[in-house]
Design a protein around this motif. Sequence first.
Motif, mmCIF file in Angstrom:
data_model
loop_
_atom_site.group_PDB
_atom_site.id
_atom_site.type_symbol
_atom_site.label_atom_id
_atom_site.label_comp_id
_atom_site.label_asym_id
_atom_site.label_seq_id
_atom_site.Cartn_x
_atom_site.Cartn_y
_atom_site.Cartn_z
ATOM 1 N N GLU A 179 -10.870 12.074 -18.098
ATOM 2 C CA GLU A 179 -9.781 12.030 -17.991
ATOM 3 C C GLU A 179 -8.872 11.252 -16.723
ATOM 4 O O GLU A 179 -9.683 11.387 -15.858
ATOM 5 C CB GLU A 179 -9.549 13.425 -18.870
ATOM 6 C CG GLU A 179 -9.337 14.380 -17.646
ATOM 7 C CD GLU A 179 -9.349 15.080 -18.095
ATOM 8 O OE1 GLU A 179 -9.017 16.668 -17.182
ATOM 9 O OE2 GLU A 179 -8.458 15.328 -19.535
ATOM 10 N N ASP A 180 -8.057 11.043 -16.671
ATOM 11 C CA ASP A 180 -7.109 10.658 -15.465
ATOM 12 C C ASP A 180 -5.671 12.010 -15.917
ATOM 13 O O ASP A 180 -5.319 11.803 -16.584
ATOM 14 C CB ASP A 180 -6.206 9.389 -15.162
ATOM 15 C CG ASP A 180 -7.361 8.525 -15.273
ATOM 16 O OD1 ASP A 180 -7.926 7.314 -16.346
ATOM 17 O OD2 ASP A 180 -8.617 8.779 -14.842
ATOM 18 N N VAL A 181 -5.914 12.736 -14.346
ATOM 19 C CA VAL A 181 -4.909 13.335 -14.451
ATOM 20 C C VAL A 181 -3.508 13.264 -13.217
ATOM 21 O O VAL A 181 -3.959 12.677 -12.409
ATOM 22 C CB VAL A 181 -5.213 14.657 -14.298
ATOM 23 C CG1 VAL A 181 -4.272 15.640 -14.170
ATOM 24 C CG2 VAL A 181 -5.977 14.881 -15.142
ATOM 25 N N ALA A 182 -2.693 13.169 -14.202
ATOM 26 C CA ALA A 182 -0.819 12.529 -12.916
ATOM 27 C C ALA A 182 -0.358 14.072 -13.150
ATOM 28 O O ALA A 182 0.448 13.925 -14.145
ATOM 29 C CB ALA A 182 -0.250 11.189 -13.291
ATOM 30 N N GLU A 183 0.112 14.547 -11.766
ATOM 31 C CA GLU A 183 0.895 15.605 -11.905
ATOM 32 C C GLU A 183 2.477 15.350 -11.660
ATOM 33 O O GLU A 183 2.650 14.354 -10.783
ATOM 34 C CB GLU A 183 0.856 15.847 -11.459
ATOM 35 C CG GLU A 183 -0.336 16.872 -11.618
ATOM 36 C CD GLU A 183 -1.078 18.547 -10.670
ATOM 37 O OE1 GLU A 183 -1.876 19.141 -10.892
ATOM 38 O OE2 GLU A 183 -0.915 18.561 -9.644
ATOM 39 N N LYS A 184 3.132 15.215 -11.934
ATOM 40 C CA LYS A 184 4.801 15.375 -11.644
ATOM 41 C C LYS A 184 5.467 16.546 -11.534
ATOM 42 O O LYS A 184 4.764 17.008 -12.642
ATOM 43 C CB LYS A 184 5.736 14.358 -12.521
ATOM 44 C CG LYS A 184 4.451 12.458 -12.578
ATOM 45 C CD LYS A 184 5.352 12.422 -14.224
ATOM 46 C CE LYS A 184 5.341 10.484 -14.450
ATOM 47 N NZ LYS A 184 4.568 9.662 -12.830
ATOM 48 N N LEU A 185 6.560 16.268 -10.696
ATOM 49 C CA LEU A 185 7.265 18.093 -10.224
ATOM 50 C C LEU A 185 8.583 17.677 -11.526
ATOM 51 O O LEU A 185 9.181 16.450 -11.597
ATOM 52 C CB LEU A 185 7.818 17.781 -9.020
ATOM 53 C CG LEU A 185 8.625 18.693 -8.237
ATOM 54 C CD1 LEU A 185 7.597 20.471 -8.027
ATOM 55 C CD2 LEU A 185 8.782 18.885 -6.975
ATOM 56 N N GLN B 200 0.791 -1.122 -0.096
ATOM 57 C CA GLN B 200 -0.029 -0.359 0.138
ATOM 58 C C GLN B 200 0.870 1.142 -0.049
ATOM 59 O O GLN B 200 1.430 1.645 0.836
ATOM 60 C CB GLN B 200 -0.944 -0.048 1.681
ATOM 61 C CG GLN B 200 -1.625 -0.638 1.530
ATOM 62 C CD GLN B 200 -2.871 -0.479 0.160
ATOM 63 O OE1 GLN B 200 -3.424 0.161 -0.068
ATOM 64 N NE2 GLN B 200 -3.914 -2.148 -0.152
ATOM 65 N N VAL B 201 0.775 2.245 -1.106
ATOM 66 C CA VAL B 201 0.827 3.382 -1.052
ATOM 67 C C VAL B 201 0.551 4.498 -0.364
ATOM 68 O O VAL B 201 -0.745 4.786 -0.633
ATOM 69 C CB VAL B 201 1.833 4.012 -2.468
ATOM 70 C CG1 VAL B 201 3.313 4.976 -2.689
ATOM 71 C CG2 VAL B 201 2.586 2.460 -2.662
ATOM 72 N N PRO B 202 0.735 5.205 0.176
ATOM 73 C CA PRO B 202 0.414 5.689 1.343
ATOM 74 C C PRO B 202 -0.391 7.633 0.584
ATOM 75 O O PRO B 202 0.715 7.783 -0.563
ATOM 76 C CB PRO B 202 1.399 6.710 1.983
ATOM 77 C CG PRO B 202 2.882 6.600 1.785
ATOM 78 C CD PRO B 202 2.474 5.183 1.318
ATOM 79 N N LYS B 203 -1.273 8.068 0.768
ATOM 80 C CA LYS B 203 -1.200 9.286 -0.704
ATOM 81 C C LYS B 203 -0.611 10.536 -0.678
ATOM 82 O O LYS B 203 -0.313 10.714 0.434
ATOM 83 C CB LYS B 203 -3.275 9.579 -0.274
ATOM 84 C CG LYS B 203 -3.433 10.567 -1.503
ATOM 85 C CD LYS B 203 -5.182 10.066 -1.396
ATOM 86 C CE LYS B 203 -6.171 11.574 -1.681
ATOM 87 N NZ LYS B 203 -7.336 12.067 -2.161
ATOM 88 N N ARG B 204 -0.317 10.700 -1.863
ATOM 89 C CA ARG B 204 0.808 11.615 -1.772
ATOM 90 C C ARG B 204 -0.038 13.124 -1.516
ATOM 91 O O ARG B 204 -1.226 13.384 -2.023
ATOM 92 C CB ARG B 204 1.307 11.738 -2.881
ATOM 93 C CG ARG B 204 2.838 12.564 -3.194
ATOM 94 C CD ARG B 204 2.455 12.785 -4.674
ATOM 95 N NE ARG B 204 3.697 11.190 -4.943
ATOM 96 C CZ ARG B 204 3.601 10.726 -6.208
ATOM 97 N NH1 ARG B 204 2.145 10.801 -6.604
ATOM 98 N NH2 ARG B 204 3.732 9.584 -6.601
ATOM 99 N N ALA B 205 0.719 14.353 -0.924
ATOM 100 C CA ALA B 205 -0.432 15.367 -1.002
ATOM 101 C C ALA B 205 -0.014 16.441 -2.413
ATOM 102 O O ALA B 205 1.067 16.704 -3.326
ATOM 103 C CB ALA B 205 0.585 16.338 -0.140
ATOM 104 N N PRO B 206 -1.023 16.743 -2.999
ATOM 105 C CA PRO B 206 -1.401 17.462 -4.362
ATOM 106 C C PRO B 206 0.319 18.652 -4.364
ATOM 107 O O PRO B 206 0.562 19.242 -2.957
ATOM 108 C CB PRO B 206 -2.668 18.499 -3.963
ATOM 109 C CG PRO B 206 -2.727 18.270 -2.385
ATOM 110 C CD PRO B 206 -2.148 16.959 -1.816
ATOM 111 N N LEU B 207 0.812 18.518 -5.138
ATOM 112 C CA LEU B 207 1.273 19.454 -5.183
ATOM 113 C C LEU B 207 1.209 21.204 -5.505
ATOM 114 O O LEU B 207 -0.033 21.321 -5.429
ATOM 115 C CB LEU B 207 2.042 19.368 -7.288
ATOM 116 C CG LEU B 207 2.962 18.213 -6.857
ATOM 117 C CD1 LEU B 207 3.203 17.824 -8.462
ATOM 118 C CD2 LEU B 207 3.941 18.017 -5.952
ATOM 119 N N PRO B 208 1.846 22.200 -4.973
ATOM 120 C CA PRO B 208 1.311 23.140 -4.794
ATOM 121 C C PRO B 208 0.683 23.684 -5.414
ATOM 122 O O PRO B 208 1.249 23.623 -7.055
ATOM 123 C CB PRO B 208 3.057 24.200 -4.078
ATOM 124 C CG PRO B 208 3.835 23.011 -4.393
ATOM 125 C CD PRO B 208 3.161 21.740 -4.312
ATOM 126 N N ALA B 209 -0.823 24.681 -5.650
ATOM 127 C CA ALA B 209 -1.519 25.219 -6.982
ATOM 128 C C ALA B 209 -1.197 26.259 -7.232
ATOM 129 O O ALA B 209 -1.152 26.377 -8.647
ATOM 130 C CB ALA B 209 -2.874 25.873 -5.571
#
Length: 530
Positions: A153-159, A114-123
């Motif tokens: 759609e599916d959205v995935a954000e990468k830094l 189980q992977v903990p839910k990642r905090a969203p990237l700063p808006a």
Amino acid sequence: MFVASSFPVITAYHLDTLEPQQMRGALLSLMGELAERDGVIARQGQEVVFKQALIDKLMHENALLKRMKFAAQSERFSAEQKSLLDETLDEDLQAVADEIEQAMQPVAGRQDKQVPKRAPLPANLPRREIRHEPECTTCQTPGCGCQMKRIGEDVAEKLDYVPGVFTVERHIRGKWACAKCETLTQVPVDPHIIDKGIPTTGLLAQVLVAKYADHLPLYRQEAIFGRAGMVIPRSTLAQWVGTCGVQLQPLVDALRVDLLQHRVLHADETPVAMLKPGKGKTHRAYLWAYATGSFENTKAVVYDFCESRAGEHARTFLGTWKGSLVCDDFSGYKALLASGVTEVGCLAHARRKFFDLHAANQSQIAQSALEQLAHIYEIEREVKELSAEQRLAVRRERTKPLLDALHEWMTLQRRKVPDGSATARALDYSLKRWAALVRFVDDGQLPVDNNWIENQIRPIAVGRNNWLFAGSLRAGQRAAAVMSLIQSARMNGHDPWAYINDVLRRLPTQPNSRIAELLPHLWIQTTLAA
């Protein structure tokens, strides 16, 4: 699991019907099969023993790493003593956890954890959208061919990160001439830290902050600038740093003068390797740190780089200062104390002796001491934000009885333990320094321990892992000067780059009589006119 045998099963009936020659062959086959099975069992047993030993080793290593990382957090009254290597510990903990998982589960039976839910990237960060859409929107199922509709759609954000971009300031000075009197007029340009050089104060501030706050040696900065498209030789960067160090020294001297105006100071020291000129070897130098008291309104620290740990360096720095000095029991401070400086002991050092004793052998005496000290620190947390007068009243009413009881208990326990034992040494550390350790009870402006300065000296210990050594006494003193300004700026909530940039811009035109206006605790940022 046993390997299935290809030999036929031989029963007693078969043996009775076999000829002697056949019987010997059958027995040999049976013995071979048994030997093969014994080998399999032996190999499996060895594998189990090896894996269990590996698991035990990793579990032990994991426990040690967790203790290093979380011990300071679980010990409520020594949170400031956290390891300086948190990043490395996090990496090691994850690596050990993965190795344990691999050792305990066969590859085929492994399940996704189980992977903990990642905090969203700063808006507020800029977004660059990358669309992933099918080239053809006609259904490709054989025999269908219908036009598909988009249903979501599916959205995935990468830094992402883009290295810094260089810009060029073009200072255009208009020439204005009078045809009648033949005079030429030009508006002068404000003087710069490096008048005939190419760097702006922003670039100089970046080099200084990267070197002394982010611990990036100049050869690494040279490589970083090269990747950004600007080749700046390391020798040039070094020249810039040397010039800035000289220009900033008067400000550091003013900071020291301001520091010595305060009645309560903290002091500590940490070793730094320094290259011995002409020998190619290093010897142990020391960086001394002096900070205003943790309850003072002024937040400032000054580092002093010296060739040794001799007490004369502390006497030279403090000069004629007479006040309350919070320090450990290092003998280098003894001459100061004899000259009229008041010693304030560090209760955290005393507590650490009992903590180490309890960690080593689960000492009941150490546990009892820790519990009593815990009550004292609990009161200190409650009075932290009070005024000095209110803090003093609470300490006299609630803390003094606890300390009196603790001293009486320590004295009684010391009579029961043999000389030279670890318990005796822990008790003696407190009993011999008791007057200094409890001095805070009668002065609301005094802190209970020296953790405040240990926090300020932490960046030095972190940077030490990157510097390897100071190239010379002058280089060490220059580093101490710049780091004094950077760390003091941090203590006052300033962005170090913004502070250094503004100071370097204003310093060439700042009158010496008003140099104090640029001190970190008095600094007010100015803005350039458009």
